[in-house]
Write a protein that holds these residues in place. Structure first.
Motif, PDB file in Angstrom:
ATOM      1  N   TYR A   1     -12.080 -27.271 -17.383  1.00  0.00           N
ATOM      2  CA  TYR A   1     -13.283 -27.640 -18.130  1.00  0.00           C
ATOM      3  C   TYR A   1     -13.081 -27.340 -19.618  1.00  0.00           C
ATOM      4  O   TYR A   1     -13.665 -26.399 -20.163  1.00  0.00           O
ATOM      5  N   PRO A   2     -12.244 -28.123 -20.290  1.00  0.00           N
ATOM      6  CA  PRO A   2     -11.906 -27.821 -21.694  1.00  0.00           C
ATOM      7  C   PRO A   2     -13.086 -27.904 -22.655  1.00  0.00           C
ATOM      8  O   PRO A   2     -13.011 -27.357 -23.762  1.00  0.00           O
ATOM      9  N   ASN A   3     -14.173 -28.565 -22.258  1.00  0.00           N
ATOM     10  CA  ASN A   3     -15.325 -28.704 -23.150  1.00  0.00           C
ATOM     11  C   ASN A   3     -16.380 -27.619 -22.942  1.00  0.00           C
ATOM     12  O   ASN A   3     -17.435 -27.664 -23.571  1.00  0.00           O
ATOM     13  N   ILE A   4     -16.110 -26.681 -22.039  1.00  0.00           N
ATOM     14  CA  ILE A   4     -17.023 -25.550 -21.860  1.00  0.00           C
ATOM     15  C   ILE A   4     -16.498 -24.373 -22.687  1.00  0.00           C
ATOM     16  O   ILE A   4     -15.374 -23.929 -22.511  1.00  0.00           O
ATOM     17  N   GLU A   5     -17.321 -23.909 -23.597  1.00  0.00           N
ATOM     18  CA  GLU A   5     -16.936 -22.790 -24.477  1.00  0.00           C
ATOM     19  C   GLU A   5     -17.359 -21.466 -23.840  1.00  0.00           C
ATOM     20  O   GLU A   5     -18.493 -21.322 -23.390  1.00  0.00           O
ATOM     21  N   ILE A   6     -16.436 -20.510 -23.798  1.00  0.00           N
ATOM     22  CA  ILE A   6     -16.723 -19.182 -23.249  1.00  0.00           C
ATOM     23  C   ILE A   6     -16.786 -18.174 -24.391  1.00  0.00           C
ATOM     24  O   ILE A   6     -15.849 -18.062 -25.185  1.00  0.00           O
ATOM     25  N   LYS A   7     -17.888 -17.449 -24.472  1.00  0.00           N
ATOM     26  CA  LYS A   7     -18.026 -16.383 -25.466  1.00  0.00           C
ATOM     27  C   LYS A   7     -18.094 -15.054 -24.734  1.00  0.00           C
ATOM     28  O   LYS A   7     -18.927 -14.871 -23.844  1.00  0.00           O
ATOM     29  N   LEU A   8     -17.215 -14.130 -25.100  1.00  0.00           N
ATOM     30  CA  LEU A   8     -17.112 -12.843 -24.420  1.00  0.00           C
ATOM     31  C   LEU A   8     -17.710 -11.730 -25.280  1.00  0.00           C
ATOM     32  O   LEU A   8     -17.465 -11.667 -26.484  1.00  0.00           O
ATOM     33  N   ILE A   9     -18.481 -10.851 -24.646  1.00  0.00           N
ATOM     34  CA  ILE A   9     -18.996  -9.654 -25.306  1.00  0.00           C
ATOM     35  C   ILE A   9     -18.612  -8.464 -24.441  1.00  0.00           C
ATOM     36  O   ILE A   9     -18.934  -8.428 -23.255  1.00  0.00           O
ATOM     37  N   GLU A  10     -17.893  -7.503 -25.032  1.00  0.00           N
ATOM     38  CA  GLU A  10     -17.391  -6.380 -24.233  1.00  0.00           C
ATOM     39  C   GLU A  10     -18.272  -5.148 -24.397  1.00  0.00           C
ATOM     40  O   GLU A  10     -18.694  -4.805 -25.498  1.00  0.00           O
ATOM     41  N   GLY A  11     -18.549  -4.490 -23.272  1.00  0.00           N
ATOM     42  CA  GLY A  11     -19.328  -3.262 -23.287  1.00  0.00           C
ATOM     43  C   GLY A  11     -19.127  -2.497 -21.995  1.00  0.00           C
ATOM     44  O   GLY A  11     -18.253  -2.830 -21.195  1.00  0.00           O
ATOM     45  N   ASN A  12     -19.944  -1.483 -21.778  1.00  0.00           N
ATOM     46  CA  ASN A  12     -19.868  -0.750 -20.517  1.00  0.00           C
ATOM     47  C   ASN A  12     -20.920  -1.289 -19.552  1.00  0.00           C
ATOM     48  O   ASN A  12     -21.658  -2.230 -19.871  1.00  0.00           O
ATOM     49  N   TYR A  13     -21.028  -0.687 -18.354  1.00  0.00           N
ATOM     50  CA  TYR A  13     -21.971  -1.193 -17.355  1.00  0.00           C
ATOM     51  C   TYR A  13     -23.395  -1.278 -17.914  1.00  0.00           C
ATOM     52  O   TYR A  13     -24.087  -2.285 -17.754  1.00  0.00           O
ATOM     53  N   ALA A  14     -23.848  -0.199 -18.531  1.00  0.00           N
ATOM     54  CA  ALA A  14     -25.231  -0.127 -19.008  1.00  0.00           C
ATOM     55  C   ALA A  14     -25.498  -1.173 -20.084  1.00  0.00           C
ATOM     56  O   ALA A  14     -26.561  -1.808 -20.105  1.00  0.00           O
ATOM     57  N   GLU A  15     -24.541  -1.353 -20.988  1.00  0.00           N
ATOM     58  CA  GLU A  15     -24.716  -2.333 -22.068  1.00  0.00           C
ATOM     59  C   GLU A  15     -24.798  -3.747 -21.504  1.00  0.00           C
ATOM     60  O   GLU A  15     -25.637  -4.549 -21.938  1.00  0.00           O
TER      61      GLU A  15
ATOM     62  N   THR B   1     -15.075   8.843 -20.071  1.00  0.00           N
ATOM     63  CA  THR B   1     -16.473   8.858 -20.537  1.00  0.00           C
ATOM     64  C   THR B   1     -16.975   7.474 -20.909  1.00  0.00           C
ATOM     65  O   THR B   1     -18.024   7.344 -21.520  1.00  0.00           O
ATOM     66  N   TYR B   2     -16.237   6.417 -20.544  1.00  0.00           N
ATOM     67  CA  TYR B   2     -16.720   5.080 -20.905  1.00  0.00           C
ATOM     68  C   TYR B   2     -17.000   4.282 -19.648  1.00  0.00           C
ATOM     69  O   TYR B   2     -17.891   4.587 -18.889  1.00  0.00           O
ATOM     70  N   GLN B   3     -16.170   3.284 -19.333  1.00  0.00           N
ATOM     71  CA  GLN B   3     -16.558   2.351 -18.284  1.00  0.00           C
ATOM     72  C   GLN B   3     -16.556   2.936 -16.875  1.00  0.00           C
ATOM     73  O   GLN B   3     -17.313   2.484 -16.022  1.00  0.00           O
ATOM     74  N   CYS B   4     -15.724   3.940 -16.580  1.00  0.00           N
ATOM     75  CA  CYS B   4     -15.685   4.470 -15.202  1.00  0.00           C
ATOM     76  C   CYS B   4     -16.561   5.698 -15.016  1.00  0.00           C
ATOM     77  O   CYS B   4     -16.588   6.259 -13.926  1.00  0.00           O
ATOM     78  N   PHE B   5     -17.230   6.135 -16.053  1.00  0.00           N
ATOM     79  CA  PHE B   5     -18.008   7.373 -15.989  1.00  0.00           C
ATOM     80  C   PHE B   5     -19.026   7.337 -14.842  1.00  0.00           C
ATOM     81  O   PHE B   5     -19.135   8.284 -14.065  1.00  0.00           O
ATOM     82  N   ASP B   6     -19.760   6.225 -14.732  1.00  0.00           N
ATOM     83  CA  ASP B   6     -20.798   6.126 -13.692  1.00  0.00           C
ATOM     84  C   ASP B   6     -20.196   6.167 -12.291  1.00  0.00           C
ATOM     85  O   ASP B   6     -20.770   6.769 -11.383  1.00  0.00           O
ATOM     86  N   ASP B   7     -19.041   5.503 -12.108  1.00  0.00           N
ATOM     87  CA  ASP B   7     -18.385   5.504 -10.792  1.00  0.00           C
ATOM     88  C   ASP B   7     -18.050   6.934 -10.356  1.00  0.00           C
ATOM     89  O   ASP B   7     -18.302   7.335  -9.210  1.00  0.00           O
ATOM     90  N   ILE B   8     -17.469   7.676 -11.277  1.00  0.00           N
ATOM     91  CA  ILE B   8     -16.997   9.017 -10.939  1.00  0.00           C
ATOM     92  C   ILE B   8     -18.165   9.990 -10.783  1.00  0.00           C
ATOM     93  O   ILE B   8     -18.186  10.815  -9.866  1.00  0.00           O
ATOM     94  N   GLN B   9     -19.168   9.858 -11.657  1.00  0.00           N
ATOM     95  CA  GLN B   9     -20.351  10.713 -11.541  1.00  0.00           C
ATOM     96  C   GLN B   9     -21.062  10.488 -10.209  1.00  0.00           C
ATOM     97  O   GLN B   9     -21.549  11.443  -9.582  1.00  0.00           O
ATOM     98  N   LEU B  10     -21.129   9.231  -9.765  1.00  0.00           N
ATOM     99  CA  LEU B  10     -21.754   8.927  -8.475  1.00  0.00           C
ATOM    100  C   LEU B  10     -20.984   9.592  -7.336  1.00  0.00           C
ATOM    101  O   LEU B  10     -21.582  10.170  -6.422  1.00  0.00           O
TER     102      LEU B  10
END
Length: 293
Positions: A117-131, A196-205
């Motif tokens: 699908y070359p005419n579909i534009e993908i925009k990525l925003i990176e954050g953690n689970y909560a964001e 303390t970033y993306q895996c913090f919630d997994d490990i705390q749980l």
């Protein structure tokens, strides 16, 4: 009602700057200011607090933002459906991603999307689970990768993609490196490096569910730093399987005695636009192929 004004308002709310909004949308700064002023006159209340070059949404502006983004979203769906009727796959998909997905999955999914699908534009925003969850709730993204185990989202379509174990990493120099499993006692008595970033919630749980009190020596956001500390036998850590690099001879990967997993899903706003549906299908099919390889 002017959708152009709404687009300008939404972008200004995102960037907190009329100057950056003008640059992003290819407009003059005076055109952006005029559009916002025109909306404020139309609504009969201010949308932004202006402080020199900085701007900030008023409470009334915050209250309108989600609805205005909803209007823009439905307008985009209308355009995409018209394109689909005319045999065109066009549109924009805003995707919330966390770092391991950005590294391990997204390049391959993007390549597949560009091929199909070359005419579909993908925009990525990176954050953690909560964001990512906040972006979904605030209509800032169309879909987002989430951890099903910790997610509180209920009003979204969620496609389950992959369940993977949490694993312990130890140094080859560690007395634990020959262990078949890592016990609760090992975690509580050995210096622990806490992500303390993306895996913090997994490990705390995991710790909370099993009443584990880790012996935390360091807290670190960057996975590469964690691996370096583990290599130098400064402590052990626990990470999702996807994050752990293959072929590090100086690090031993050990399963947890009390098994713990995380489930990665794709949360999708409804109604689902044609472009988002295509992205979801490509992602789901690619992950299935990955599981079988």
């Amino acid at each position: 009602m002017s959708l152009v004004k709404y687009e300008i308002f939404s972008k200004a709310a995102e960037l907190n700057s009329f100057t950056k909004t003008a640059e992003k949308l290819g407009l003059t700064q005076s055109a952006v200011s005029h559009a916002i002023t025109s909306l404020e006159k139309e609504f009969n209340f201010p949308l932004f607090i202006r402080n020199n070059s900085a701007i900030k949404l008023t409470q009334n502006g915050m209250n309108l933002l989600v609805t205005i983004r909803e209007i823009l979203y439905y307008n985009d769906i209308l355009k995409q459906e018209v394109n689909a009727i005319n045999g065109l796959n066009k549109g924009t998909v805003k995707v919330g991603v966390f770092s391991s997905i950005s590294t391990k999955w997204i390049p391959f999914i993007m390549k597949e999307m560009e091929k199909k699908y070359p005419n579909i534009e993908i925009k990525l925003i990176e954050g953690n689970y909560a964001e990512i969850e906040k972006w979904l709730l605030d209509n800032e993204v169309d879909c987002g990768f989430i951890n099903n185990s910790t997610s509180s989202l209920r009003s979204f379509d969620i496609v389950k993609l992959k369940t993977e174990p949490l694993l312990c990493v130890v140094s080859e120099q560690s007395p634990l490196h020959n262990n078949k499993h890592l016990s609760v006692e090992d975690i509580e008595t050995t210096p622990f490096i806490m992500p303390t970033y993306q895996c913090f919630d997994d490990i705390q749980l995991f710790f909370k569910e099993n009443n584990i009190k880790p012996n935390i020596r360091f807290e670190n956001m960057n996975e590469n730093s964690i691996f370096s500390m583990v290599e130098n036998n400064l402590g052990i850590s626990i990470l999702p399987e996807m994050i752990i690099p293959k072929g590090l001879n100086s690090i031993k990967v050990i399963p947890l005695e009390l098994e713990q997993t995380r489930t990665i899903g794709l949360a999708i706003r409804t109604p689902i636009s044609p472009a988002v549906k295509k992205f979801s299908e490509v992602t789901e099919n690619w992950v299935k192929k990955l599981s079988y390889s």
